[in-house]
Each structure stands twice: as structure tokens, then as C-alpha cells.
Design a protein around this motif. Structure first.
Motif, PDB file in Angstrom:
ATOM      1  N   CYS A 127       0.818  -1.304  -0.116  1.00  0.00           N
ATOM      2  CA  CYS A 127      -0.058   0.061   0.043  1.00  0.00           C
ATOM      3  C   CYS A 127       0.686   1.319  -0.096  1.00  0.00           C
ATOM      4  O   CYS A 127       1.925   1.328   0.775  1.00  0.00           O
ATOM      5  N   ASP A 128       0.544   2.334  -0.787  1.00  0.00           N
ATOM      6  CA  ASP A 128       1.158   3.604  -0.833  1.00  0.00           C
ATOM      7  C   ASP A 128       1.144   4.097   0.511  1.00  0.00           C
ATOM      8  O   ASP A 128       2.109   4.987   0.520  1.00  0.00           O
ATOM      9  N   LYS A 129       0.389   4.045   1.334  1.00  0.00           N
ATOM     10  CA  LYS A 129       0.173   4.613   2.664  1.00  0.00           C
ATOM     11  C   LYS A 129       1.073   3.794   3.597  1.00  0.00           C
ATOM     12  O   LYS A 129       1.172   4.551   4.657  1.00  0.00           O
ATOM     13  N   GLY A 130       1.536   2.932   3.515  1.00  0.00           N
ATOM     14  CA  GLY A 130       2.140   2.062   4.460  1.00  0.00           C
ATOM     15  C   GLY A 130       3.406   2.929   5.023  1.00  0.00           C
ATOM     16  O   GLY A 130       4.199   3.126   3.983  1.00  0.00           O
ATOM     17  N   GLY A 131       3.407   2.917   6.384  1.00  0.00           N
ATOM     18  CA  GLY A 131       4.551   3.791   6.800  1.00  0.00           C
ATOM     19  C   GLY A 131       4.143   5.133   7.043  1.00  0.00           C
ATOM     20  O   GLY A 131       4.770   5.712   8.121  1.00  0.00           O
ATOM     21  N   GLU A 132       3.092   5.535   6.831  1.00  0.00           N
ATOM     22  CA  GLU A 132       2.415   6.819   7.259  1.00  0.00           C
ATOM     23  C   GLU A 132       1.049   6.940   7.098  1.00  0.00           C
ATOM     24  O   GLU A 132       0.147   7.886   6.749  1.00  0.00           O
ATOM     25  N   CYS A 133       0.268   5.570   7.530  1.00  0.00           N
ATOM     26  CA  CYS A 133      -0.864   5.365   7.587  1.00  0.00           C
ATOM     27  C   CYS A 133      -1.456   5.489   8.873  1.00  0.00           C
ATOM     28  O   CYS A 133      -1.345   4.639   9.864  1.00  0.00           O
ATOM     29  N   PRO A 134      -2.647   6.341   9.191  1.00  0.00           N
ATOM     30  CA  PRO A 134      -3.359   6.450  10.326  1.00  0.00           C
ATOM     31  C   PRO A 134      -3.918   5.418  10.926  1.00  0.00           C
ATOM     32  O   PRO A 134      -4.059   4.844  11.897  1.00  0.00           O
ATOM     33  N   LEU A 135      -4.680   4.549   9.897  1.00  0.00           N
ATOM     34  CA  LEU A 135      -5.288   3.309  10.166  1.00  0.00           C
ATOM     35  C   LEU A 135      -4.198   2.149  10.749  1.00  0.00           C
ATOM     36  O   LEU A 135      -4.535   1.508  11.757  1.00  0.00           O
ATOM     37  N   GLN A 136      -3.048   2.301   9.894  1.00  0.00           N
ATOM     38  CA  GLN A 136      -2.148   1.275  10.299  1.00  0.00           C
ATOM     39  C   GLN A 136      -1.534   1.418  11.857  1.00  0.00           C
ATOM     40  O   GLN A 136      -1.492   0.718  12.478  1.00  0.00           O
ATOM     41  N   ASN A 137      -1.453   2.680  12.198  1.00  0.00           N
ATOM     42  CA  ASN A 137      -0.839   3.283  13.167  1.00  0.00           C
ATOM     43  C   ASN A 137      -1.626   2.855  14.440  1.00  0.00           C
ATOM     44  O   ASN A 137      -1.268   2.221  15.381  1.00  0.00           O
ATOM     45  N   LEU A 138      -2.909   3.325  14.240  1.00  0.00           N
ATOM     46  CA  LEU A 138      -3.988   3.154  15.326  1.00  0.00           C
ATOM     47  C   LEU A 138      -4.452   1.924  15.607  1.00  0.00           C
ATOM     48  O   LEU A 138      -4.846   1.298  16.608  1.00  0.00           O
ATOM     49  N   THR A 139      -4.128   0.955  14.336  1.00  0.00           N
ATOM     50  CA  THR A 139      -4.554  -0.600  14.546  1.00  0.00           C
ATOM     51  C   THR A 139      -3.411  -1.009  15.503  1.00  0.00           C
ATOM     52  O   THR A 139      -3.927  -1.992  16.352  1.00  0.00           O
ATOM     53  N   MET A 140      -1.889  -0.759  15.188  1.00  0.00           N
ATOM     54  CA  MET A 140      -0.986  -1.274  16.107  1.00  0.00           C
ATOM     55  C   MET A 140      -1.475  -0.502  17.555  1.00  0.00           C
ATOM     56  O   MET A 140      -0.877  -1.294  18.527  1.00  0.00           O
ATOM     57  N   ARG A 141      -1.869   0.302  17.794  1.00  0.00           N
ATOM     58  CA  ARG A 141      -2.029   1.117  19.098  1.00  0.00           C
ATOM     59  C   ARG A 141      -2.982   0.682  19.876  1.00  0.00           C
ATOM     60  O   ARG A 141      -3.100   0.439  20.866  1.00  0.00           O
TER      61      ARG A 141
END
Length: 855
Positions: A127-141
């Protein structure tokens, strides 16, 4: 404590914020990041995603007395109610207590994440957003780490949907936060995308033809909290952590929009760094966190295969490769041989450092004042130096009681950022007054929209200025009197002026009249006060800098009047044709390609300094290859007189050199001494020569401070992916009216000259073909403006032209072909767009070329 501040507690930490502040913003002020998806500080809150749920308690009061109820220890009793509330929709109140880290809150966040992921694809690795993705970050948190979703129930949708030619949608990744839809509606004023279907089948769809028809489409990719929206030129191009961000400025727009270029070294480019994308850099006084699609996508010219990579010298009638030493020796020798018959014209996209050394070469090295902008359509730089918008002003501060006057300009097509900011000012209550030869998009937000016919603009504006002196109740059937009453009652007054439907001399008169309007108000004028003043709608990014540096036949740097004026550009072109001008130096301009010169005429010597082999360069005796703005450092000055830095981002192409470096080396050969070794040293000389720049240097221009809203940090879910500004906010030089009294300007009364026939007026189009945009692949195609002639229905009938006909247009000896559009022009006026230059406002002759129509 101020009555305008409200004190509350967030997780035990007291904070005081202005009335009306939302809970999520109040928490942000103390570094407490409440997670959000749908909320954005530049958009109206909607509470759609529920990610910001928090516990909110309010002080309890006695129902009988209204007095606060206290605990035994004297603290207020707090009632938290039964459920959680959305922090993005609740405004703060005195004594409010907010809890963001309790078990119910954490449970709610985990639930929201789980629901969002039920059909979200697990394609983070690509995904182009991977690494700066709010959904990815908040899922991890906040996510649970496992899913209870039955995989067979996963909903599959299209993953490569072109909303337009610039923006692509992955419908599986979309979480229906509506940020993109709301941005286009609320901020851009272009509701061209929207929701389609309902429930789990809800999806984003384009509502315009052509698709996603907006100058702001790229901003939706910045604020999208997932990888659902991507740009055509970056999609699958690189991973964010591979990119190196470099601060830069718009090379097109006089607003001075702050941007960041993201670069990466690539094997296919021979190990060179290449530009992968351009994104906004926050500057709340300039462009906030938005950039137009022109600024975002017209950068590919810097890496075009057509770039000039080495000097060319004409031998035996052909341009052939030569060394720098040979080319520079020829240039210096030929310029000196021409004596007083030497002249120079410059473009206004170059840096202050380039332009300063250009005038140094001519005035000190060649002893000539024959120096001008190649296509100076707009006068008044010296007037702006007197009454320009005051330092410290911010268009974002304009609102109820303030007035903005816009004369002879279509800001939506010329400077989209200003159009956006004036639209928002009108929505805050500011009154907009427009005065133009035809209607523009800004008229929708204007309180008064006035018209003039070609040749009568100065007389019409004079009426407005004169009637603004008279106190009235504002109730008048005369549109000019009604507009004058609005202007006369302005709390703050800002005036923009352009060149649409005006001659060069008329633009000077307009600038003076608007200056007088700012100096009026019973002797206590607006000029010199914060959020008041004059702003010229310059054609390019550094036209203001060109005036400041003395690229003018009558002014030296800093607006010092010359004892003897030189030739202006028009006289130079005539001199080239007649032979009175022997040598011409063209810097970053294409007067032949733009129709300003008819070939090289009788010039003995023509030298062109350019990035591309333009029509003028192809006719030259020597061509010097220049670097683009992303290959070197320098400064631009925007139309609000803010001097800003930009930085080198990629390796120079071939053997090209920075413009200032080339000019310094030519200057050395004509006796100006050793050349400067760095742009910062040239700027030091600029500051010595231009008194308005006193106190500036590269370090002071690089100073920055924290801005609100807080964007660009680790919490990308809050403000989107725009970059925080850590590279400099620039410095705004002080207009004369800020430090002393400025006298009224004399504007001679001129008789209105009317002549029979259709008047041709050039109108702006954002994507008009030119040297830079024509070498930027992303915008080549249907978005590029084509020559178009607009006529009223009555005028089209008179000349025998139907909508879609191809026509030949002749005015002032210049002939061009265009496609006719009927119904979009006032009677008596022919509007032509999609062309770089039209000679003045002239009577036009129109001839239909063929019966076939263009759709």
C-alpha cells in the motif's frame, strides 16, 4: 483570566482554550492525542467514525439555586452521564472533565478498529500509505491483534478506480470517513465527488465530467487516513520510508505556496535522486496546508528528457555542443562588442539571486539600463512598495466587517490559493467586491460584482473610489454606489488587481487608484495597518522579486529611480527587428515562442539561458543550459512581499549550472570581479543593495515556529500528511506606508475611447501551455487548456460562428487559431483563453476555418 478562555481538565491536566474549541483540539493543545479518522481541523466536525469517543463529565449544580455541588474535599461533583461522547463534536465548557484512557474508552476504540478492518484488505506491504498510514498506526495502538470476522463474509470491491486522470480510488481500502467529499465541498467549493449506494456497498464516486474536475484534487490524498486515494504519478512509486523530504516553494504561483518534494535515488535514473511526489508544507499565512494541482503535478519538467545538458554555440548555421569556457567567452565578447546597443529581458520565475546578478551584469558590467521583464503584463511594483499589504497580515484573519476588492483578475484560474482563501473569508463574513470585464467564479461569493467594458476599467474604478469618499446608508440602486458604500465602511480593506481586459498603462492607473482607495478614509487610511493593503496578481512566482531586484528600465534594485531610463521590452523587440538593438540576452523566457518577437530580426547576437530548446533558444547564437529550481537553492518573493527560501532536492541534470552562477561567470569576463561561490553570498549582496531586505539572510529566512493546527507530526491521523514547516517561514519586508505617511497618487483623467467592433480580451486558464507545463507529463492531455474563443450568442451570430467551430483570430497583427464557444462572453467582447500572450485589448477579426465542430 480572559472571558474568552475556557478552563477544563483532560486526564487530570488543566488546559485553557478559547470558547468554541472542540474537545479533541483542546486535548491536542497539551499533547494528548485523541485518535480520529473522520475529523480534520480544517473541516466541519461530523462524528462519523466514532474513533474519538471519550468520557465527558460536567460539574453538577443545585437545581434550585444553580450553585455548584461540591464533594467533601471541596472539589466539584462531576456527572459523566451514561455513555461516551465524540470528542470531535463536543465544545469545551467551564469545569469540564475529559477522560481519554479509561477501559470503556479503550474498548470503544478497539471496537471501531475491528469494524473498520472487517473488509479492509491486508495489503499494507504494497500500500502506498504504508509507513504513514493513520489506520495502520492506530490498529497497532488500539487493535486487538486478531479478527473475529468470518473471512467468507469479506466484501471485495474494485481496487483501481480512476476518479479522474490524476486521482485513483481503491474502494476496498476506503473507510467512508468522508474527508475527501467534505474537503471538496467545504474547502474547495467543488462538490465533484460524493457517496454512492448505502450500507457496506457505500462508495466514493465522481459526479463531474471530466472526472474529479477540480484544481484541488490532490489534497484529498493528503488528508485520506488510509491508502484509498492515490495520485497517478506516485501510485506504487515508492515506500514513504524510502523518501527524503526537501522543503521548496511553488515555481509557478505568486502566492509563494510552501511545498515539500519527496525524493529517492533510483537505479533507472543512473543512481540520481528523482522526485517521486510533491506535497504541501504548512504555512498558515501563505497556503495553510493546501496546494493546487498545478503546484503538485507540474514538476516533471525538471526531469524531462528534453532538458538542455550542455552549452550550445552556433557554428556554420547550426547549434553544436561546446565547453562552458568557449560559450562564456563568446557571450562576454559579443555583449561587449554591441556597446550601448545591448539589451536584456528576463522571465519572472527565476530566483532573486539570479535576477540581481542579471541587472548587475547589465548596469555595472555593460553600462546599460536596457533591462526589463520579457512579458510584463502588469505594472505597479513601485506602488506596491508604498502601500502593499502590511507585514504581519494574514488573509485568514479577514472576516465580518472587512472588505476585499478584486479588480481585473480571475483568481480561480490565476492564483487558486488566493481564490480559496477569499472564498473562506467571504464565508466568515467578509464582503467581496469584484470588478471585471466578465463574470468569474469569485462572483458567487461576492457581495457586489461590477462590470466594465474594455477601455473603461479605469473610469469605472475611479467612480468607485470617488464614491467611497461619500458617507451613505448603502441603500442605492446604482451598483457602483452600493459597492462604494460597502468599501467605505470597511474595517480592514485588501485590494487585489490583475490585468484582464487592461493595457499595461491601465494596470498602472488601476494600481494607483486602488492605492488612493487605501489611503482615503477621512485622512486615516487603511494603508500601513495590519490586514490592509494592495496585492498585485503577478503572472508568476517571482515577479515581485524581479521588481525588487530592479528588472525594470527605470528602477535600480530597491526602487531607486535611474537618472536615465533604458528601453522597455517592447522597444527592445522593435529594436531587434529594426537593427537598433544589436545584442539581446534572454534569461529564462521565450519571447519568440510567446509571440512577442517575430523571429530574431536583425540582431547581431542572441544569447538564451534556458532549461529547454525553446523557439527563442533555437534561434540563438549561444544557448546556456540552466538548472531547475529543485537542483539549486535560492529565494523567491511572493506578491505579499514575503521572501522565502527553497532548497536543492536533486542532482543537476547534465552539465547545467545555476542561473546566478552562469551570470556571475559572464560578469567576471566583463570586469565585475571574481564570482560568488554560493547563492547565500549573492543574497548577502542583494541585502546590501535592496534596503527593503535589510536584516535578512539565509539563516533568518529559515527560522520557523510551531503553527496551529498541529500537522505533520507522528499523529498523521489528525491533520493528514502535509509536512510540518521546519525549514523557514520567510520574512515580509515593510511597505513604506507602515513606517511613514504616503501621499495620494496622481491618476490623469483620460477620455474613454470607444471603437466599433469586437474587443479581444485574454483570460487566464490555469493549465495554459507553456515551457514548464508542456514538459510535465502528468497534465498533458485533456486538462491542458486549448486556445478557445468565447463569444456571446449575438456576437457569434453576427460573425457567422457556431459553437465548436474552428476559427482564425487576428488582433494587432497577431493571428492564432482557436475553438469557438458560444454563450460564455458579454456582448461586444471576445474572450480568448489557452494562449500565453495577446497584444493588448484590440479589435478582433474572426474567420471561420471549417464547418466541422470540435466537441
Amino acid at each position: 483570566m480572559s472571558d474568552d478562555l475556557v478552563t477544563l481538565s483532560v486526564d487530570g491536566v488543566e488546559v485553557s482554550v478559547p470558547k468554541g474549541t472542540l474537545v479533541v483540539d483542546a486535548a491536542k493543545k497539551i499533547g494528548n492525542d485523541i485518535p480520529v479518522f473522520c475529523y480534520h481541523p480544517k473541516l466541519e466536525p461530523v462524528g462519523m467514525c466514532r474513533m474519538c469517543l471519550v468520557e465527558i463529565g460536567l460539574p453538577m449544580r443545585d437545581r434550585a439555586t444553580g450553585e455548584p455541588l461540591l464533594n467533601e474535599d471541596g472539589t466539584p461533583q462531576i456527572n459523566f452521564g451514561r455513555g461516551l461522547q465524540t470528542g470531535c463534536t463536543v465544545q469545551v465548557s467551564p469545569g469540564m472533565v475529559v477522560r481519554t484512557k479509561t477501559d470503556p474508552v479503550e474498548q470503544a476504540r478497539a471496537d471501531v478498529i475491528e469494524f473498520l478492518l472487517t473488509s479492509h484488505p491486508l495489503d499494507c506491504p504494497i500500500c502506498d500509505k504504508g509507513g504513514e498510514c493513520p489506520l495502520q498506526n492506530l490498529t497497532m495502538r488500539h487493535g486487538r491483534g486478531n479478527s473475529r470476522m468470518v473471512f467468507a463474509d469479506k466484501l471485495h470491491m474494485e481496487k483501481h478506480v480512476p476518479l479522474g486522470d490524476l486521482i485513483f480510488l481503491d474502494r476496498e481500502r476506503c473507510i467512508q470517513c468522508a474527508r475527501c467529499v467534505r474537503f471538496q465541498d467545504e474547502v474547495a467549493g467543488d462538490p465533484v465527488i460524493g457517496f454512492h449506494n448505502r450500507g457496506r456497498h457505500l462508495e466514493i464516486a465522481t459526479l463531474s465530467e471530466p472526472g474529479f474536475d477540480s484544481y484541488w484534487s490532490g489534497n484529498t490524498t493528503d488528508i485520506c487516513p488510509v491508502g484509498a486515494l492515490t495520485t497517478a504519478d506516485f501510485r506504487f512509486g515508492a515506500r514513504p520510508w524510502e523518501l527524503t523530504p526537501v522543503a521548496t516553494l511553488s515555481p509557478h504561483c505568486p502566492s509563494g505556496s510552501n511545498m515539500t518534494v519527496s525524493t529517492r535515488r533510483e537505479a533507472k535514473a543512473g543512481g540520481r535522486s528523482v522526485i517521486k511526489r510533491v506535497m504541501p508544507r504548512q504555512h498558515e499565512a501563505v497556503n495553510e496546508i493546501w496546494i493546487s494541482d498545478k503546484d503538485r503535478f507540474v514538476h516533471h519538467f525538471a526531469e524531462s528528457a528534453d532538458r538542455l545538458t550542455q552549452p550550445l554555440v552556433r557554428k556554420n548555421g547550426k547549434l553544436v555542443a561546446a565547453s562552458w569556457t568557449e560559450a562564456l567567452d563568446v557571450v562576454a565578447g559579443k555583449l561587449q562588442q554591441a556597446g550601448t546597443a545591448v539589451a536584456g529581458v528576463s522571465g519572472d520565475r527565476l530566483s532573486n539571486e539570479d535576477l540581481f546578478l542579471f541587472q548587475e551584469l547589465f548596469r555595472k558590467g555593460l553600462k546599460s539600463n536596457n533591462l526589463d521583464l520579457a512579458n510584463g503584463r502588469l505594472a505597479g511594483g513601485d506602488i506596491v512598495a508604498q502601500v502593499g499589504i502590511s507585514s504581519g497580515s494574514n488573509l485568514k484573519d479577514l472576516g465580518k466587517g472587512d472588505v476585499v476588492v478584486v479588480v481585473a483578475s480571475d483568481l480561480h484560474e490565476e492564483v487558486p490559493v488566493w481564490w480559496l482563501r477569499l472564498k473562506q473569508a467571504a464565508e466568515r463574513g467578509a464582503a467581496i467586491v469584484t470588478l471585471n470585464v466578465r463574470g468569474t467564479r469569485l462572483d458567487k461569493y461576492a457581495k457586489h460584482a461590477l462590470r466594465y467594458v474594455p477601455g473603461e476599467a479605469v473610469a469605472t474604478l475611479r467612480q468607485l473610489v470617488n464614491q467611497s469618499k461619500v458617507e451613505t446608508d448603502g441603500q442605492s440602486d446604482d451598483p457602483i454606489a452600493a459597492a462604494a458604500a460597502t468599501v467605505g465602511s470597511a474595517g480592514n480593506l485588501v485590494a487585489f488587481y490583475g490585468a484582464e481586459g487592461l493595457t499595461y498603462d491601465e494596470t498602472e492607473s488601476v494600481a494607483k487608484l486602488l492605492a488612493n482607495l487605501l489611503l482615503l478614509k477621512n485622512g486615516d487610511g487603511h494603508a500601513g495597518k495590519k490586514n490592509n493593503g494592495l496585492i498585485p496578481v503577478w503572472p508568476h512566482n517571482n515577479t515581485q522579486g524581479a521588481w525588487d531586484m530592479g528588472i525594470h528600465p527605470s528602477f535600480a534594485p530597491g526602487y531607486k529611480a535611474l537618472p536615465e531610463a533604458g528601453l522597455d521590452a517592447h522597444a527592445m523587440y522593435e529594436g531587434a527587428a529594426s537593427g537598433t538593438v544589436k545584442a539581446l540576452y534572454v534569461l529564462g523566457a521565450d519571447p519568440i515562442g510567446d509571440g512577442l518577437m517575430d523571429g530574431r530580426g536583425k540582431l547581431d547576437f542572441l544569447v538564451v539561458q534556458e532549461m529547454f530548446l525553446t523557439a527563442t533558444a533555437a534561434a540563438a547564437d549561444v544557448v546556456l543550459p540552466a538548472q531547475s529550481w529543485v537542483e539549486r537553492e535560492g529565494t523567491f518573493t511572493n506578491a505579499e512581499r514575503r521572501v522565502q527560501r527553497y532548497y536543492p532536492a536533486i542532482t543537476p541534470v547534465g552539465d547545467s549550472r545555476a542561473d546566478w552562477q552562469i551570470l556571475a561567470q559572464v560578469g567576471e569576463r566583463v570586469g565585475l570581479g571574481k564570482p560568488a561561490l554560493a547563492a547565500s553570498l549573492v543574497f548577502r549582496d542583494v541585502v546590501k543593495a535592496v534596503k527593503q531586505y535589510k536584516g535578512m539572510d539565509y539563516r533568518s529566512l529559515a527560522k520557523y515556529e510551531k503553527q496551529w493546527p498541529d500537522v505533520g507530526g507522528d499523529d498523521l491521523y489528525y491533520g493528514g500528511n502535509a509536512y510540518e514547516n521546519r525549514s523557514g517561514l520567510g520574512q515580509q519586508w515593510v511597505a513604506a506606508a507602515e513606517s511613514g505617511k504616503v501621499g495620494m497618487f496622481e491618476v490623469a483623467e483620460t477620455a474613454v475611447k470607444s471603437s466599433p467592433g469586437l474587443k479581444l480580451v485574454r483570460t487566464a486558464a490555469l493549465y495554459t501551455p507553456g515551457t514548464l507545463i508542456s514538459h510535465s507529463a502528468a497534465l498533458l492531455g485533456p486538462r491542458m487548456a486549448q486556445p478557445t474563443l468565447s463569444l456571446s450568442t449575438a456576437d457569434a451570430r453576427k460573425v457567422g460562428v457556431a459553437d465548436g467551430n474552428r476559427v482564425e483570430v487576428t488582433a494587432n497583427g497577431m493571428t492564432m487559431t482557436a475553438t469557438a464557444r458560444v454563450g460564455d462572453a458579454p456582448d461586444g467582447v471576445a474572450l480568448i483563453s489557452g494562449v500565453a500572450y495577446v497584444p493588448g485589448t484590440a479589435v478582433v477579426q474572426i474567420r471561420k476555418l471549417q464547418e466541422e465542430k470540435v466537441a
